[in-house]
Design a protein around this motif. Structure first.
Motif, mmCIF file in Angstrom:
data_model
loop_
_atom_site.group_PDB
_atom_site.id
_atom_site.type_symbol
_atom_site.label_atom_id
_atom_site.label_comp_id
_atom_site.label_asym_id
_atom_site.label_seq_id
_atom_site.Cartn_x
_atom_site.Cartn_y
_atom_site.Cartn_z
ATOM 1 N N ILE A 34 0.608 -1.288 0.068
ATOM 2 C CA ILE A 34 0.020 -0.009 0.234
ATOM 3 C C ILE A 34 0.758 1.419 -0.130
ATOM 4 N N GLY A 40 -4.116 -1.163 -3.097
ATOM 5 C CA GLY A 40 -4.871 -0.332 -2.328
ATOM 6 C C GLY A 40 -5.572 -0.958 -1.164
ATOM 7 N N SER A 64 -7.942 6.228 -3.761
ATOM 8 C CA SER A 64 -6.740 5.546 -4.338
ATOM 9 C C SER A 64 -7.286 4.013 -4.719
ATOM 10 N N VAL A 65 -8.224 3.565 -4.119
ATOM 11 C CA VAL A 65 -8.503 2.239 -4.353
ATOM 12 C C VAL A 65 -9.606 2.232 -5.551
#
Length: 67
Positions: A34, A40, A64-65
């Motif tokens: 990560i 993520g 971000s995911v």
């Protein structure tokens, strides 16, 4: 990049990946991925990270995911 912010928050707290792992329940390897932007976090892990490091914003982790 969110991974850099997470790594910075962890270092400022003088915590190792193992320390964070013990608290949030994710492996040090996964946390490292990560931080390096390879993976993520899950939503559950993102919530735990933001509870541990309030300077890391949940919305940023979620984006971000989704990206």
């Amino acid at each position: 990049m969110i991974g850099m912010k997470l790594a910075e928050a962890r270092r400022k707290a003088k915590m190792t990946l193992q320390d964070v792992s013990n608290i949030v329940g994710a492996s040090p390897g996964h946390l490292s991925e990560i931080e390096r932007g390879i993976k993520g976090p899950s939503l559950e892990l993102a919530v735990k990270i933001t509870q541990l490091f309030p300077t890391v914003q949940l919305a940023t982790l979620i984006r971000s995911v989704a990206a």
